[in-house]
Design a protein around this motif. Structure first.
Motif, PDB file in Angstrom:
ATOM      1  N   ALA A 148     -13.661   8.631  -0.753  1.00  9.54           N
ATOM      2  CA  ALA A 148     -12.811   7.500  -1.417  1.00  9.54           C
ATOM      3  C   ALA A 148     -12.070   8.100  -2.602  1.00  9.54           C
ATOM      4  N   ALA A 149     -12.624   9.130  -3.374  1.00 11.45           N
ATOM      5  CA  ALA A 149     -12.036   9.594  -4.486  1.00 11.45           C
ATOM      6  C   ALA A 149     -10.837  10.332  -4.454  1.00 11.45           C
ATOM      7  N   ASP A 150     -10.490  10.872  -3.048  1.00 13.73           N
ATOM      8  CA  ASP A 150      -9.303  11.602  -2.782  1.00 13.73           C
ATOM      9  C   ASP A 150      -8.067  10.565  -2.510  1.00 13.73           C
ATOM     10  N   PHE A 151      -8.112   9.426  -2.585  1.00 13.52           N
ATOM     11  CA  PHE A 151      -6.951   8.325  -2.234  1.00 13.52           C
ATOM     12  C   PHE A 151      -7.036   7.592  -3.436  1.00 13.52           C
ATOM     13  N   ALA A 152      -5.557   7.227  -3.640  1.00 12.05           N
ATOM     14  CA  ALA A 152      -5.202   6.254  -4.555  1.00 12.05           C
ATOM     15  C   ALA A 152      -5.620   4.759  -4.218  1.00 12.05           C
ATOM     16  N   SER A 153      -5.534   4.594  -2.850  1.00 10.33           N
ATOM     17  CA  SER A 153      -5.678   2.986  -2.508  1.00 10.33           C
ATOM     18  C   SER A 153      -6.460   3.156  -1.045  1.00 10.33           C
ATOM     19  N   LEU A 154      -6.927   1.955  -0.810  1.00 12.19           N
ATOM     20  CA  LEU A 154      -7.456   1.727   0.783  1.00 12.19           C
ATOM     21  C   LEU A 154      -6.291   1.819   1.629  1.00 12.19           C
ATOM     22  N   GLN A 155      -5.081   1.406   1.249  1.00 12.22           N
ATOM     23  CA  GLN A 155      -3.956   1.694   2.320  1.00 12.22           C
ATOM     24  C   GLN A 155      -3.502   3.001   2.251  1.00 12.22           C
ATOM     25  N   CYS A 204     -17.751  -5.493  -1.455  1.00  8.65           N
ATOM     26  CA  CYS A 204     -17.412  -6.373  -2.357  1.00  8.65           C
ATOM     27  C   CYS A 204     -17.335  -7.906  -1.701  1.00  8.65           C
ATOM     28  N   PRO A 205     -17.431  -9.084  -2.421  1.00  9.11           N
ATOM     29  CA  PRO A 205     -17.197 -10.106  -1.612  1.00  9.11           C
ATOM     30  C   PRO A 205     -15.737 -10.130  -1.177  1.00  9.11           C
ATOM     31  N   VAL A 206     -15.458 -11.036  -0.121  1.00  6.92           N
ATOM     32  CA  VAL A 206     -14.192 -10.972   0.611  1.00  6.92           C
ATOM     33  C   VAL A 206     -13.570 -12.204   0.854  1.00  6.92           C
ATOM     34  N   ASP A 207     -13.833 -13.324  -0.211  1.00 13.57           N
ATOM     35  CA  ASP A 207     -13.317 -14.343  -0.301  1.00 13.57           C
ATOM     36  C   ASP A 207     -11.836 -14.370  -0.694  1.00 13.57           C
ATOM     37  N   GLY A 208     -11.008 -15.340  -0.372  1.00 15.81           N
ATOM     38  CA  GLY A 208      -9.530 -15.245  -0.766  1.00 15.81           C
ATOM     39  C   GLY A 208      -8.820 -14.152  -0.495  1.00 15.81           C
ATOM     40  N   ASP A 209      -7.514 -13.969  -1.029  1.00 15.02           N
ATOM     41  CA  ASP A 209      -6.578 -13.124  -0.702  1.00 15.02           C
ATOM     42  C   ASP A 209      -6.646 -11.676  -1.450  1.00 15.02           C
ATOM     43  N   GLU A 210      -7.100 -12.001  -2.533  1.00 15.28           N
ATOM     44  CA  GLU A 210      -7.220 -10.699  -3.595  1.00 15.28           C
ATOM     45  C   GLU A 210      -8.662 -10.177  -3.482  1.00 15.28           C
ATOM     46  N   ILE A 211      -8.880  -8.761  -3.071  1.00 16.42           N
ATOM     47  CA  ILE A 211      -9.827  -7.952  -2.850  1.00 16.42           C
ATOM     48  C   ILE A 211     -10.269  -7.002  -3.829  1.00 16.42           C
ATOM     49  N   SER A 253      -7.981  -2.106  -5.436  1.00 15.49           N
ATOM     50  CA  SER A 253      -7.757  -3.878  -5.158  1.00 15.49           C
ATOM     51  C   SER A 253      -6.603  -3.750  -4.171  1.00 15.49           C
ATOM     52  N   PHE A 254      -6.583  -4.950  -3.585  1.00 16.75           N
ATOM     53  CA  PHE A 254      -5.633  -5.042  -2.512  1.00 16.75           C
ATOM     54  C   PHE A 254      -5.275  -6.537  -2.023  1.00 16.75           C
ATOM     55  N   GLY A 255      -4.390  -6.963  -1.673  1.00 14.45           N
ATOM     56  CA  GLY A 255      -4.181  -8.345  -1.284  1.00 14.45           C
ATOM     57  C   GLY A 255      -4.165  -8.298   0.504  1.00 14.45           C
ATOM     58  N   ARG A 256      -5.218  -9.197   0.764  1.00 12.85           N
ATOM     59  CA  ARG A 256      -5.422  -9.112   2.377  1.00 12.85           C
ATOM     60  C   ARG A 256      -4.217  -9.019   3.159  1.00 12.85           C
ATOM     61  N   GLU A 257      -3.170  -9.944   2.989  1.00 13.38           N
ATOM     62  CA  GLU A 257      -1.912 -10.435   3.778  1.00 13.38           C
ATOM     63  C   GLU A 257      -0.939  -9.196   3.464  1.00 13.38           C
ATOM     64  N   ALA A 258      -0.900  -8.579   2.209  1.00 14.78           N
ATOM     65  CA  ALA A 258      -0.075  -7.420   2.007  1.00 14.78           C
ATOM     66  C   ALA A 258      -0.446  -6.204   2.600  1.00 14.78           C
ATOM     67  N   LEU A 259      -1.781  -5.900   2.653  1.00 15.94           N
ATOM     68  CA  LEU A 259      -2.351  -4.964   3.409  1.00 15.94           C
ATOM     69  C   LEU A 259      -2.050  -4.976   5.017  1.00 15.94           C
ATOM     70  N   ARG A 260      -2.389  -6.267   5.540  1.00 11.13           N
ATOM     71  CA  ARG A 260      -2.010  -6.311   6.840  1.00 11.13           C
ATOM     72  C   ARG A 260      -0.447  -6.093   7.143  1.00 11.13           C
TER      73      ARG A 260
END
Length: 333
Positions: free
Chosen positions: A41-48, A71-78, A86-93
């Motif tokens: 994970a440390a090799d990447f700036a983000s999940l995307q 982490c918890p997965v409630d809401g759009d912001e994770i 961190s990322f937005g659920r819909e933005a990542l989709r």
């Protein structure tokens, strides 16, 4: 499954240290995983960024995905607990071009996998040996953090997963040495939770406290030993402090596993995570069982609980695929 759903789906298990990926064929009763990869994970700036790297590497353009995150997965912001992602659920989709994106907790994913494990993907530790999987099931395990989930139901009526953040429950020390550990962790973090002891970093904390290292020391100073080196030194048998640290880790794990079983009313406890399978014989010889049963009037009840170790190499990926398959079957993916 309909013909339009035969293309492979993306599944991922994202922890604080590793980002694991696979393509999943959801057609069989137990989803089949292929093109498995584990990235740092440390090799990447983000999940995307990590997802895009994986998909480019395997040349895939899936339209559905299930991603398990620590982490918890409630809401759009994770926001991941042990990784600055961190990322937005819909933005990542949208960014990944997916028609459907299912997010779930990482140990929720492990819990989804438990009923699908073959006999050679789990090891019996304690309790009744010949019983089929009996719910409720407490699922817990140390890795980068300490994951905890609850599995309820049965094979006949189906299984339901309850995602929790039980790893962050306050640590209940037993005896003077654990009181010392609690004071050390509290001095360093302001609070002593179970995860501060039962994780890779937690083993380093136990080792450092037993060696008398100042709790304010920086990680960059090199005073905290790597957990893998502590395990290796303990198993080698020549490092007395490393053996004490690993023995204490096993004892605390037994205590916490017993607490989880009582809280959940569990008839089965399933231990997962990337750490424990590395020292199974040491665990069997440790105070794990003694501490698991050390619950006063309820020791006899805990004698009836089956304790198993999950040995499947990637239960989070399998569980993410199972969860996605179940959502499809219910018409929600």
């Amino acid at each position: 499954m309909t013909s339009r759903d035969t293309s492979p789906a993306l599944v991922a298990d994202i922890g604080g240290t590793n980002a694991r990926f696979a393509l999943a064929d959801l057609s069989p009763p137990r989803p089949a995983l292929r093109e498995q990869r584990s990235l740092k994970a440390a090799d990447f700036a983000s999940l995307q960024h990590a997802v895009e790297h994986y998909l480019a590497e395997v040349g895939a353009t899936p339209k559905r995905a299930a991603i398990a995150v620590a982490c918890p997965v409630d809401g759009d912001e994770i926001r991941l607990t042990n990784r600055a992602w961190s990322f937005g659920r819909e933005a990542l989709r949208r960014a990944l071009g997916l028609d459907a994106l299912h997010l779930l907790n990482d140990f929720g994913a492990v819990a989804h996998a438990v009923p699908r494990l073959a006999d050679d993907e789990r090891t019996h530790l304690y309790g009744p040996t010949d019983a089929p999987l009996r719910g409720p099931v407490s699922v817990l395990g140390p890795g980068t953090g300490l994951g905890v989930a609850l599995l309820v139901g049965d094979d006949a009526h189906g299984w339901q997963v309850v995602e929790t953040e039980g790893g962050h429950v306050g640590f209940a020390p037993q005896g003077e040495e654990e009181q010392t550990l609690a004071r050390w962790v509290t001095a360093r973090f302001g609070r002593a939770s179970n995860e501060r002891l039962l994780s890779g970093a937690g083993l380093s904390h136990i080792d450092a406290a037993l060696r008398g290292i100042d709790p304010s020391v920086s990680v960059q100073d090199g005073a905290l030993r790597d957990p893998a080196s502590i395990v290796n030194a303990a198993l080698d048998g020549h490092d007395a402090v490393a053996r004490r640290a690993l023995a204490r880790f096993c004892a605390v794990l037994g205590s916490v596993a017993g607490d989880c079983a009582l809280i959940h009313g569990a008839r089965t406890v399933a231990i997962a995570g990337g750490i424990v399978p590395r020292f199974l014989p040491f665990l069997r010889a440790s105070a794990f069982r003694e501490r698991f049963l050390a619950k006063g009037r309820f020791a006899a009840l805990l004698e009836t609980v089956t304790v198993r170790l999950i040995t499947h190499p990637q239960p989070g990926l399998l569980g993410a695929a199972v969860a996605l398959r179940e959502r499809h079957d219910k018409g929600s993916a």
